[in-house]
Design a protein around this motif. Structure first.
Motif, PDB file in Angstrom:
ATOM      1  N   ILE A 289       0.838  -1.208   0.000  1.00 54.41           N
ATOM      2  CA  ILE A 289       0.000   0.000   0.000  1.00 54.41           C
ATOM      3  C   ILE A 289       0.872   1.257   0.000  1.00 54.41           C
ATOM      4  O   ILE A 289       0.624   2.200  -0.760  1.00 54.41           O
ATOM      5  CB  ILE A 289      -0.956  -0.026   1.213  1.00 54.41           C
ATOM      6  N   ILE A 290       1.927   1.248   0.831  1.00 57.26           N
ATOM      7  CA  ILE A 290       2.797   2.434   0.886  1.00 57.26           C
ATOM      8  C   ILE A 290       3.436   2.695  -0.479  1.00 57.26           C
ATOM      9  O   ILE A 290       3.371   3.813  -1.009  1.00 57.26           O
ATOM     10  CB  ILE A 290       3.911   2.251   1.946  1.00 57.26           C
ATOM     11  N   THR A 291       4.024   1.648  -1.084  1.00 57.67           N
ATOM     12  CA  THR A 291       4.687   1.876  -2.378  1.00 57.67           C
ATOM     13  C   THR A 291       3.661   2.258  -3.440  1.00 57.67           C
ATOM     14  O   THR A 291       3.951   3.076  -4.307  1.00 57.67           O
ATOM     15  CB  THR A 291       5.467   0.635  -2.861  1.00 57.67           C
ATOM     16  N   PHE A 292       2.469   1.678  -3.362  1.00 63.39           N
ATOM     17  CA  PHE A 292       1.451   2.026  -4.352  1.00 63.39           C
ATOM     18  C   PHE A 292       1.143   3.517  -4.298  1.00 63.39           C
ATOM     19  O   PHE A 292       1.120   4.205  -5.317  1.00 63.39           O
ATOM     20  CB  PHE A 292       0.169   1.216  -4.107  1.00 63.39           C
ATOM     21  N   VAL A 293       0.915   4.013  -3.084  1.00 59.19           N
ATOM     22  CA  VAL A 293       0.588   5.437  -2.939  1.00 59.19           C
ATOM     23  C   VAL A 293       1.748   6.307  -3.426  1.00 59.19           C
ATOM     24  O   VAL A 293       1.560   7.257  -4.204  1.00 59.19           O
ATOM     25  CB  VAL A 293       0.252   5.754  -1.463  1.00 59.19           C
ATOM     26  N   VAL A 294       2.970   5.945  -3.005  1.00 62.07           N
ATOM     27  CA  VAL A 294       4.144   6.733  -3.398  1.00 62.07           C
ATOM     28  C   VAL A 294       4.318   6.745  -4.919  1.00 62.07           C
ATOM     29  O   VAL A 294       4.516   7.793  -5.541  1.00 62.07           O
ATOM     30  CB  VAL A 294       5.407   6.175  -2.704  1.00 62.07           C
TER      31      VAL A 294
ATOM     32  N   SER B 115       6.892  -0.849 -11.029  1.00 60.84           N
ATOM     33  CA  SER B 115       7.850  -0.524  -9.973  1.00 60.84           C
ATOM     34  C   SER B 115       7.464  -1.085  -8.608  1.00 60.84           C
ATOM     35  O   SER B 115       8.163  -0.844  -7.636  1.00 60.84           O
ATOM     36  CB  SER B 115       8.007   0.993  -9.853  1.00 60.84           C
ATOM     37  N   ALA B 116       6.363  -1.805  -8.533  1.00 57.62           N
ATOM     38  CA  ALA B 116       5.916  -2.298  -7.224  1.00 57.62           C
ATOM     39  C   ALA B 116       6.878  -3.375  -6.717  1.00 57.62           C
ATOM     40  O   ALA B 116       7.528  -4.045  -7.503  1.00 57.62           O
ATOM     41  CB  ALA B 116       4.509  -2.865  -7.339  1.00 57.62           C
ATOM     42  N   PRO B 117       6.987  -3.525  -5.397  1.00 55.95           N
ATOM     43  CA  PRO B 117       7.942  -4.485  -4.840  1.00 55.95           C
ATOM     44  C   PRO B 117       7.598  -5.915  -5.253  1.00 55.95           C
ATOM     45  O   PRO B 117       6.492  -6.385  -5.022  1.00 55.95           O
ATOM     46  CB  PRO B 117       7.828  -4.299  -3.333  1.00 55.95           C
ATOM     47  N   SER B 118       8.580  -6.612  -5.845  1.00 52.66           N
ATOM     48  CA  SER B 118       8.299  -7.935  -6.376  1.00 52.66           C
ATOM     49  C   SER B 118       8.094  -8.958  -5.269  1.00 52.66           C
ATOM     50  O   SER B 118       7.435  -9.972  -5.468  1.00 52.66           O
ATOM     51  CB  SER B 118       9.435  -8.375  -7.300  1.00 52.66           C
TER      52      SER B 118
END
Lengths: 308, 281
Positions: A289-294, B115-118
Motif C-alpha cells: 500500500i505504501i509503495t502504491f501510494v508513493v 515498480s511495485a515491490p516484487s
C-alpha cells in the motif's frame, strides 16, 4: 460466401478479438484488487490480534508471538531517505551532464552505461555489497566517519560495514538510473528558446541550468525523486544483504537494523506459527500500500512531461 | 566588474565539474561491480559447474546444473503465460481502448505495478497457490514471474503498437479487412521488431528476480521437472550460497552471479541495438 454471412463472420471475429484483449486489459485491475484482497485476508489474524498497535509496537518476538512493525518501518524509511539524499544530487548531475554538457558522441555510451546499472539484478548488488563494499566501508569509511563525526548521535557506533548507512548507499546506486533517466527526459522538455534567451543575455551554462532549466523541471524532478523513493522502499535483496537484520531501532545509521522487505525475505519461510506468518503478510500488505501510494504520486507528478 | 565575471566563470566550471563527476561516479560503480563479478565468477565456471548437482558443504566440486535448468524452466513458463496476456492487453490499449477510461486506468495501474515491490507478488502467489497446493512448486514460481512480467509487456507492446501509423490501419481497413485481421496481419507485423525487443527486456528482467521465488519455487538440491515440486533457480541459489559460511559456496555463488549478469547485459545491449535498427529503418 455471400455478403451477409461474411459480414457476420467479420463482426463476430472482431467481437471475439476485442473481447479477449479487453479481458486481459481488465485482468490487470482484477489482479491488483486480488493482491490486496488476498493479503488482507491472510493478515486478518494479525490485524485482529494487534490492531493499530502493530504499527507502533517495537517488539518483534517470534517466540512470545508478539509482533510490532515499527523497527521494520523505521529501517525501511531511514534507508530510503539515505538513498534519496545520496542519489538525488548525483542523478541530477548525471542528467545535466547528459543533456547539457556531454558531446554527442559521448551521450549515447554514457546514457547506456547508466541504464545498465538498472539492469543488474538486485541480488548481485546485495552480494557485491556484502563481500566487496561492506569490508571497505567497515575498514576505512566508517572508522573515518566515527572519528570525525562520532559526536553526532547519527554516526556513533561500531564500524561493522553493514547497517542502515551501507544499505542506503547500495540503494542509492540502484535508484540513480531511475531518477537520472526521468530527470533527463524532463530536462529535454525544456523549450530551447528559453535556454537560448538565457544565453542571449550573457548567462553562463550553469546560470542557465540553475535559473531556467531547473525551475522549469522542478515538479518533474520531484516526481523522479518520488519514483526513486518508491523503488527504494520496496527493494528487497540488496537491503537484505546489507542491513544486518536486527529488529532494533537505533539512532545510529551505522548500526544493524531491519526493513520490511528484509524481514519478509528472511523470515517468511521460517514462520512456524499462523500468527507469525500472518504478521509477516501484514508487513507485506503495508509495503504494497505504501509503495502504491508513493508510486501513484510520482506518476501523477511526471505525467505532464510525457511525450505526446 | 572583472572579478565578478571571474567568479561567475569559476562557479560555472565548478558546477559543471560536479556534474561530470556524477556521471563518472555512476560509471565507476558499474565497471567496479562488473569487474568483481567477472574476476570472482570466472574461476567458478568449470565443467562441473554446468553439469553437476550441488555438493554438500565441505565437499569439493559440485555445480548448479539443476538451478540453471530450473531458471530456464521457470522463465519459459512465465513467458508463455505472461507475454501473450500482456500483448493482448497492450493491443486493447492501443487498438480498441485508446482514450477510454478503462484504458487509462489500466495504463496507470501498469505503470505503478512495474515498480511495485516484487516480493509482495511472491507473498500473493504463496497465499494463492503454495498454501492450497500444499507446497512450493515450479508452477508457483512461474506464475509469480508471469505476474511481474505482465505490466512491463503491456506498456511496451502498447508503445510499440502505437508507433504503427494510423494511415496503415486505415489502408488495410479500406481494403475491407476486418479489424482483428488488420491488427494481427498489419499492425503486429509493423510493430514486430519493437515488440520482440520489449519482450526480450521483460524476460531478461524477470530472470534476474530473486525475491518472488523465495517462497514460490523455493529451492531444490536435486533435479526437478515436475510442475508441482520445488525447483532450484540461479538467483535463489546465489542467495543461499552467499549467505552460507562456506568459501566454496561463495565461489559458486559468484559463478552464478556472473552467468546471470552476463546474460542480462547481453540481452539488454542486444535489445538496444535491435531498437536502434528499427528507428533507422
Amino acid at each position: 460466401m455471400n455478403t451477409e454471412s461474411r459480414e457476420a463472420a467479420t463482426s463476430s471475429g472482431d467481437r471475439i478479438f476485442k473481447g479477449v484483449s479487453y479481458f486481459f486489459a481488465i485482468s490487470v485491475m482484477c489482479l491488483m484488487g486480488l493482491v490486496v484482497l488476498v493479503l488482507f485476508k491472510e493478515s486478518l489474524p494479525s490485524i485482529q490480534k494487534f490492531g493499530l498497535g502493530f504499527i507502533t509496537s517495537t517488539s518483534w518476538d517470534p517466540v512470545a508471538l508478539e509482533f510490532g512493525a515499527l523497527p521494520a518501518i523505521y529501517g525501511t524509511v531511514v534507508t530510503s531517505i539515505i538513498a534519496i539524499v545520496i542519489a538525488l544530487p548525483i542523478s541530477i548531475g548525471i542528467a545535466i551532464f547528459l543533456t547539457e554538457m556531454a558531446p554527442t558522441s559521448l551521450k549515447g555510451p554514457i546514457g547506456v552505461a547508466i541504464e545498465l546499472l538498472a539492469s543488474i539484478p538486485s541480488i548481485i548488488y546485495g552480494m557485491w555489497g556484502l563481500f566487496i563494499l561492506s569490508p571497505l566501508l567497515g575498514d576505512y569509511v566508517e572508522p573515518f566517519i566515527i572519528d570525525h563525526f562520532g559526536f553526532i548521535p547519527l554516526f556513533d557506533g561500531a564500524p561493522l560495514g553493514i547497517g542502515m548507512l551501507p544499505a542506503g548507499f547500495i540503494l542509492a546506486i540502484m535508484i540513480i538510473p531511475f531518477i537520472s533517466s526521468v530527470s533527463r527526459d524532463v530536462f529535454l522538455m525544456v523549450p530551447s528558446i528559453l535556454k537560448e534567451s538565457g544565453y542571449g543575455v550573457g548567462a553562463t551554462k550553469w546560470e542557465v541550468i540553475r535559473r531556467v532549466v531547473l525551475p522549469f523541471a522542478r515538479s518533474g524532478i520531484v516526481g523522479a525523486v518520488i519514483l526513486g523513493l518508491g523503488r527504494a522502499l520496496g527493494e528487497t535483496m540488496a537491503v537484505t544483504f546489507m542491513i544486518g537484520n536486527s529488529p532494533d531501532i537505533s539512532l545510529s545509521l551505522l548500526d544493524p537494523a531491519t526493513s520490511i522487505s528484509a524481514t519478509l525475505a528472511n523470515e517468511f519461510t521460517e514462520a512456524d506459527h499462523p500468527l507469525y506468518l500472518s504478521s509477516i503478510v501484514e508487513l507485506g500488505l503495508m509495503l504494497f500500500i505504501i509503495t502504491f501510494v508513493v508510486l501513484a504520486i510520482a506518476k501523477l507528478m511526471t505525467r505532464r512531461y510525457e511525450k505526446r | 566588474m572583472n572579478l565578478h565575471y571571474l567568479r561567475r566563470k569559476l562557479v560555472n566550471y565548478v558546477a559543471l565539474g560536479i556534474s561530470l563527476l556524477s556521471a563518472v561516479f555512476g560509471i565507476v560503480f558499474l565497471c567496479w561491480i562488473l569487474k568483481d563479478v567477472l574476476v570472482l565468477g570466472l574461476p567458478a565456471l568449470n565443467t562441473s559447474f554446468f553439469t553437476e548437482l550441488p555438493a554438500p558443504p565441505g565437499m569439493e566440486g559440485g555445480g548448479v546444473a539443476n538451478a540453471i535448468v530450473g531458471t530456464i524452466m521457470i522463465t519459459v513458463i512465465a513467458t508463455v503465460v505472461g507475454v501473450p496476456a500482456g500483448i493482448l492487453a497492450g493491443t486493447y490499449l492501443s487498438e480498441f481502448g485508446r482514450k477510454s477510461r478503462v484504458a487509462s486506468a489500466v495504463r496507470f495501474l501498469s505503470d505503478i505495478l512495474v515498480s511495485a515491490p516484487s516480493i509482495v507478488v511472491g507473498i500473493f502467489v504463496y497465499a494463492l497457490l503454495v498454501g492450497p497446493m500444499g507446497g512450493f512448486s515450479l508452477l508457483a514460481g512461474s506464475l509469480a514471474l508471469a505476474i511481474i512480467m505482465l505490466p512491463v509487456v503491456i506498456r511496451t507492446s502498447e508503445e510499440m503498437l502505437k508507433l504503427v501509423p494510423d494511415s496503415t490501419r486505415e489502408a488495410a481497413l479500406a481494403l475491407g479487412a476486418p479489424q482483428w485481421r488488420v491488427t494481427v496481419q498489419v499492425v503486429y507485423r509493423g510493430a514486430l521488431r519493437g515488440m520482440v525487443t520489449g519482450v526480450m527486456l521483460a524476460v531478461a528482467r524477470v530472470s534476474g528476480e530473486t525475491a518472488p521465488l523465495l517462497f514460490t519455487s523455493f529451492n531444490n538440491t536435486f533435479w526437478n521437472f515436475s510442475l508441482t515440486e520445488p525447483t532450484a533457480s540461479l538467483t535463489v541459489t546465489i542467495f543461499n550460497y552467499a549467505m552460507a559460511p562456506y568459501e566454496e559456496w561463495h565461489s559458486i555463488a559468484w559463478g552464478a552471479a556472473l552467468l546471470i549478469t552476463a546474460m542480462l547485459l547481453v540481452v539488454t545491449l542486444l535489445a538496444r541495438f535491435f531498437a536502434r535498427g528499427r528507428s533507422t529503418g
